[in-house]
Scaffold this motif. Structure first.
Motif, PDB file in Angstrom:
ATOM      1  N   CYS A 289      53.235 118.826 108.496  1.00 48.15           N
ATOM      2  CA  CYS A 289      54.415 119.238 107.732  1.00 48.15           C
ATOM      3  C   CYS A 289      55.707 118.558 108.167  1.00 48.15           C
ATOM      4  O   CYS A 289      56.642 118.486 107.381  1.00 48.15           O
ATOM      5  CB  CYS A 289      54.592 120.749 107.820  1.00 48.15           C
ATOM      6  SG  CYS A 289      53.161 121.648 107.227  1.00 48.15           S
ATOM      7  N   LEU A 290      55.776 118.082 109.410  1.00 50.81           N
ATOM      8  CA  LEU A 290      57.011 117.473 109.898  1.00 50.81           C
ATOM      9  C   LEU A 290      56.862 115.987 110.185  1.00 50.81           C
ATOM     10  O   LEU A 290      57.750 115.199 109.876  1.00 50.81           O
ATOM     11  CB  LEU A 290      57.485 118.210 111.161  1.00 50.81           C
ATOM     12  CG  LEU A 290      57.803 119.699 110.962  1.00 50.81           C
ATOM     13  CD1 LEU A 290      58.105 120.365 112.298  1.00 50.81           C
ATOM     14  CD2 LEU A 290      58.971 119.880 110.008  1.00 50.81           C
ATOM     15  N   ALA A 291      55.701 115.598 110.765  1.00 51.05           N
ATOM     16  CA  ALA A 291      55.506 114.187 111.118  1.00 51.05           C
ATOM     17  C   ALA A 291      55.602 113.294 109.895  1.00 51.05           C
ATOM     18  O   ALA A 291      56.174 112.203 109.940  1.00 51.05           O
ATOM     19  CB  ALA A 291      54.149 114.000 111.811  1.00 51.05           C
ATOM     20  N   ARG A 292      55.073 113.761 108.786  1.00 52.04           N
ATOM     21  CA  ARG A 292      55.093 112.939 107.563  1.00 52.04           C
ATOM     22  C   ARG A 292      56.525 112.662 107.108  1.00 52.04           C
ATOM     23  O   ARG A 292      56.848 111.581 106.640  1.00 52.04           O
ATOM     24  CB  ARG A 292      54.274 113.614 106.450  1.00 52.04           C
ATOM     25  CG  ARG A 292      54.804 114.928 105.975  1.00 52.04           C
ATOM     26  CD  ARG A 292      53.779 115.695 105.150  1.00 52.04           C
ATOM     27  NE  ARG A 292      53.413 114.998 103.941  1.00 52.04           N
ATOM     28  CZ  ARG A 292      53.975 115.159 102.757  1.00 52.04           C
ATOM     29  NH1 ARG A 292      54.996 115.996 102.638  1.00 52.04           N
ATOM     30  NH2 ARG A 292      53.555 114.509 101.705  1.00 52.04           N
ATOM     31  N   GLU A 293      57.405 113.673 107.276  1.00 52.34           N
ATOM     32  CA  GLU A 293      58.810 113.468 106.921  1.00 52.34           C
ATOM     33  C   GLU A 293      59.452 112.452 107.862  1.00 52.34           C
ATOM     34  O   GLU A 293      60.157 111.539 107.413  1.00 52.34           O
ATOM     35  CB  GLU A 293      59.574 114.799 106.993  1.00 52.34           C
ATOM     36  CG  GLU A 293      59.111 115.829 105.976  1.00 52.34           C
ATOM     37  CD  GLU A 293      59.873 117.141 106.083  1.00 52.34           C
ATOM     38  OE1 GLU A 293      60.875 117.205 106.836  1.00 52.34           O
ATOM     39  OE2 GLU A 293      59.478 118.106 105.414  1.00 52.34           O
ATOM     40  N   VAL A 294      59.204 112.632 109.166  1.00 42.40           N
ATOM     41  CA  VAL A 294      59.783 111.735 110.172  1.00 42.40           C
ATOM     42  C   VAL A 294      59.353 110.296 109.918  1.00 42.40           C
ATOM     43  O   VAL A 294      60.169 109.370 109.903  1.00 42.40           O
ATOM     44  CB  VAL A 294      59.379 112.192 111.594  1.00 42.40           C
ATOM     45  CG1 VAL A 294      59.787 111.162 112.641  1.00 42.40           C
ATOM     46  CG2 VAL A 294      59.986 113.557 111.915  1.00 42.40           C
ATOM     47  N   VAL A 295      58.046 110.092 109.697  1.00 38.25           N
ATOM     48  CA  VAL A 295      57.513 108.743 109.459  1.00 38.25           C
ATOM     49  C   VAL A 295      58.121 108.151 108.192  1.00 38.25           C
ATOM     50  O   VAL A 295      58.516 106.987 108.164  1.00 38.25           O
ATOM     51  CB  VAL A 295      55.969 108.763 109.364  1.00 38.25           C
ATOM     52  CG1 VAL A 295      55.428 107.429 108.846  1.00 38.25           C
ATOM     53  CG2 VAL A 295      55.355 109.074 110.724  1.00 38.25           C
ATOM     54  N   ASN A 296      58.225 108.963 107.141  1.00 39.07           N
ATOM     55  CA  ASN A 296      58.764 108.455 105.875  1.00 39.07           C
ATOM     56  C   ASN A 296      60.218 108.001 106.029  1.00 39.07           C
ATOM     57  O   ASN A 296      60.601 106.937 105.549  1.00 39.07           O
ATOM     58  CB  ASN A 296      58.647 109.526 104.789  1.00 39.07           C
ATOM     59  CG  ASN A 296      59.108 109.022 103.438  1.00 39.07           C
ATOM     60  OD1 ASN A 296      60.220 109.289 103.005  1.00 39.07           O
ATOM     61  ND2 ASN A 296      58.257 108.257 102.772  1.00 39.07           N
ATOM     62  N   ILE A 297      61.027 108.805 106.728  1.00 34.93           N
ATOM     63  CA  ILE A 297      62.447 108.470 106.898  1.00 34.93           C
ATOM     64  C   ILE A 297      62.608 107.191 107.722  1.00 34.93           C
ATOM     65  O   ILE A 297      63.449 106.344 107.422  1.00 34.93           O
ATOM     66  CB  ILE A 297      63.202 109.637 107.568  1.00 34.93           C
ATOM     67  CG1 ILE A 297      63.217 110.872 106.652  1.00 34.93           C
ATOM     68  CG2 ILE A 297      64.635 109.235 107.907  1.00 34.93           C
ATOM     69  CD1 ILE A 297      63.647 112.155 107.345  1.00 34.93           C
ATOM     70  N   ILE A 298      61.784 107.046 108.766  1.00 34.67           N
ATOM     71  CA  ILE A 298      61.918 105.902 109.675  1.00 34.67           C
ATOM     72  C   ILE A 298      61.277 104.641 109.094  1.00 34.67           C
ATOM     73  O   ILE A 298      61.842 103.543 109.189  1.00 34.67           O
ATOM     74  CB  ILE A 298      61.287 106.236 111.049  1.00 34.67           C
ATOM     75  CG1 ILE A 298      62.102 107.335 111.744  1.00 34.67           C
ATOM     76  CG2 ILE A 298      61.184 104.993 111.932  1.00 34.67           C
ATOM     77  CD1 ILE A 298      61.449 107.890 113.004  1.00 34.67           C
ATOM     78  N   ALA A 299      60.105 104.788 108.476  1.00 35.08           N
ATOM     79  CA  ALA A 299      59.307 103.608 108.123  1.00 35.08           C
ATOM     80  C   ALA A 299      59.606 103.033 106.739  1.00 35.08           C
ATOM     81  O   ALA A 299      59.371 101.854 106.511  1.00 35.08           O
ATOM     82  CB  ALA A 299      57.815 103.947 108.227  1.00 35.08           C
ATOM     83  N   CYS A 300      60.084 103.869 105.829  1.00 37.94           N
ATOM     84  CA  CYS A 300      60.113 103.445 104.417  1.00 37.94           C
ATOM     85  C   CYS A 300      61.518 103.119 103.919  1.00 37.94           C
ATOM     86  O   CYS A 300      62.512 103.641 104.422  1.00 37.94           O
ATOM     87  CB  CYS A 300      59.502 104.533 103.536  1.00 37.94           C
ATOM     88  SG  CYS A 300      57.767 104.844 103.911  1.00 37.94           S
ATOM     89  N   GLU A 301      61.558 102.281 102.893  1.00 33.24           N
ATOM     90  CA  GLU A 301      62.803 101.930 102.208  1.00 33.24           C
ATOM     91  C   GLU A 301      62.565 102.005 100.700  1.00 33.24           C
ATOM     92  O   GLU A 301      61.421 102.081 100.247  1.00 33.24           O
ATOM     93  CB  GLU A 301      63.273 100.527 102.604  1.00 33.24           C
ATOM     94  CG  GLU A 301      63.638 100.357 104.077  1.00 33.24           C
ATOM     95  CD  GLU A 301      64.847 101.182 104.515  1.00 33.24           C
ATOM     96  OE1 GLU A 301      65.582 101.695 103.636  1.00 33.24           O
ATOM     97  OE2 GLU A 301      65.047 101.323 105.727  1.00 33.24           O
ATOM     98  N   GLY A 302      63.668 101.961  99.927  1.00 32.59           N
ATOM     99  CA  GLY A 302      63.547 101.920  98.469  1.00 32.59           C
ATOM    100  C   GLY A 302      62.842 103.139  97.910  1.00 32.59           C
ATOM    101  O   GLY A 302      62.970 104.249  98.429  1.00 32.59           O
ATOM    102  N   VAL A 303      62.052 102.929  96.860  1.00 29.91           N
ATOM    103  CA  VAL A 303      61.389 104.055  96.187  1.00 29.91           C
ATOM    104  C   VAL A 303      60.345 104.728  97.074  1.00 29.91           C
ATOM    105  O   VAL A 303      59.990 105.885  96.858  1.00 29.91           O
ATOM    106  CB  VAL A 303      60.722 103.610  94.860  1.00 29.91           C
ATOM    107  CG1 VAL A 303      61.767 103.238  93.836  1.00 29.91           C
ATOM    108  CG2 VAL A 303      59.740 102.477  95.086  1.00 29.91           C
ATOM    109  N   GLU A 304      59.854 104.011  98.091  1.00 30.14           N
ATOM    110  CA  GLU A 304      58.840 104.599  98.977  1.00 30.14           C
ATOM    111  C   GLU A 304      59.434 105.654  99.912  1.00 30.14           C
ATOM    112  O   GLU A 304      58.714 106.483 100.439  1.00 30.14           O
ATOM    113  CB  GLU A 304      58.153 103.505  99.800  1.00 30.14           C
ATOM    114  CG  GLU A 304      57.224 102.622  98.983  1.00 30.14           C
ATOM    115  CD  GLU A 304      56.333 101.762  99.858  1.00 30.14           C
ATOM    116  OE1 GLU A 304      56.756 101.419 100.988  1.00 30.14           O
ATOM    117  OE2 GLU A 304      55.222 101.442  99.424  1.00 30.14           O
TER     118      GLU A 304
END
Length: 373
Positions: A289-304
């Motif tokens: 529930c939390l790691a996925r948010e952290v990874v998304n904020i750090i790793a992704c750009e644009g629409v991803e």
């Protein structure tokens, strides 16, 4: 935390040799069962690795809140529900929003609640029960539940599960009730999807959902502001907003990385107080529930990058631009939330400011709640 920030800085500068060396060092310092910063650090490192490999969105999708089977009750209970029970974040948001809705529709006989992220439907259980006791009898309630296919993972099935559960509850409390499922992403909703009927009082609920809507910084389709303008055209009695009090939407990578560590370290510390370090359920909650948010904020750009939080000040300007005016939350609701927080750690804080409520952990605001009309 300093080592993580140094690594993120080198990554932003494009010094991949140093980044690779630092990541190898950091892996020996982080742990999913360690101190809060070690646990958050484990997921932040995964985020940095995913950013290097451009695999952030794949990890995000793989970590959707999956469901454990609990043999004791033989029911599916999502990790999100575990988080709901051990920390007051969701309860705070739902209780404050429900208070504003109950106040705004107290004279109405036909109510249409439009929930832009119905999830488990948990928010509406207490409201249905409260409206059942209304002097003169309960109103007719219609709930339109909006949800995308991804969230079905957190339920083990589609929206009919939520509708069925709420219908049974309404029958039990003798409340006239209808449920309508809209199984498409909130960003794609148009007025015709909502099937508005004449003579009904409309309440719109945005609980922890608007930060997933892409805005003008992502592309030409600014769904974040489009939805607010569309909702204003429905002439609702009230619109409720609950959001994480963090600034990750348009911040450049390094600033976003530091903000993510500061914000989520407070969340991880609050979970640390609620569940023991070695508790398997705690590790699952944090991972799914939390790691996925952290990874998304750090790793992704644009629409991803779908986790795009904004501070309440920015939400205020968006609502004002769409033509809304603030609807102050009642003092009764504040009292009820104070009583709720009494059941949790004394490190949780509640602050009322400019008609909005802020739930915090020690000196950090984590969730804000406000209402508009």
């Amino acid at each position: 935390m300093e080592g993580l920030c140094i690594c993120a800085r080198f990554l932003e500068d494009g010094d991949m040799f140093t980044v690779d060396w630092l990541i190898a060092e950091l892996r020996g310092l982080v742990s999913v069962s360690g101190e809060p910063i070690q646990r958050l650090g484990a997921y932040a490192v995964e985020g940095l690795v995913a950013r290097l490999a451009s695999s952030g969105s794949a990890i995000y999708n793989a970590l959707r809140c999956k469901e454990p089977v609990l043999p004791a009750s033989m029911e599916l209970l999502s990790y999100m529900h575990v988080l709901y029970e051990i920390c007051p974040y969701f309860k705070f948001g739902y209780m404050s929003a429900n208070g504003a809705i109950a106040e705004a529709i107290k004279e109405e006989n036909r109510i249409h609640i439009i929930d832009f992220q119905i999830s488990q439907g948990t928010q509406w259980i207490t409201l249905i029960k409260a409206l059942a006791d209304r002097p003169g009898g309960p109103p007719h309630i219609r709930i339109t539940g909006i949800d995308d296919s991804t969230s079905a993972y957190a339920r083990g099935g589609g929206l009919e599960i939520v509708g069925g559960r709420l219908k049974m509850l309404a029958q039990q409390f003798k409340v006239p009730f209808e449920f309508r499922a809209v199984g498409i992403p909130a960003s794609e909703i148009q007025v015709e999807n909502l099937k508005i009927q004449p003579g009904e009082a409309i309440a719109v609920n945005f609980a922890l959902v608007l930060h997933h809507m892409p805005d003008e910084s992502v592309g030409t389709q600014n769904h974040r502001d489009r939805l607010l303008r569309m909702v204003k055209g429905l002439y609702p009695k009230v619109v409720t907003l609950v959001e994480q009090e963090s600034n990750t939407n348009t911040a450049p990578f390094f600033a976003r990385f530091v903000e993510t560590l500061n914000y989520y370290s407070a969340i991880f510390e609050s979970i640390d107080v609620a569940l023991p370090r070695e508790h398997r359920e705690r590790i699952n909650v944090e991972q799914h529930c939390l790691a996925r948010e952290v990874v998304n904020i750090i790793a992704c750009e644009g629409v991803e990058r779908v986790e795009r939080h904004e501070l309440l000040g920015k939400w205020r300007s968006r609502f004002a631009m769409a033509g809304f005016k603030p609807y102050p939350l009642s003092s009764y609701v504040n009292g009820a939330i104070k009583a709720l927080l009494g059941k949790y750690s004394s490190k949780y804080t509640l602050e009322e400011k400019d008609g909005a409520l802020y739930l915090g952990w020690m000196d950090r605001h984590l969730v804000s709640s406000c209402a508009w009309r």
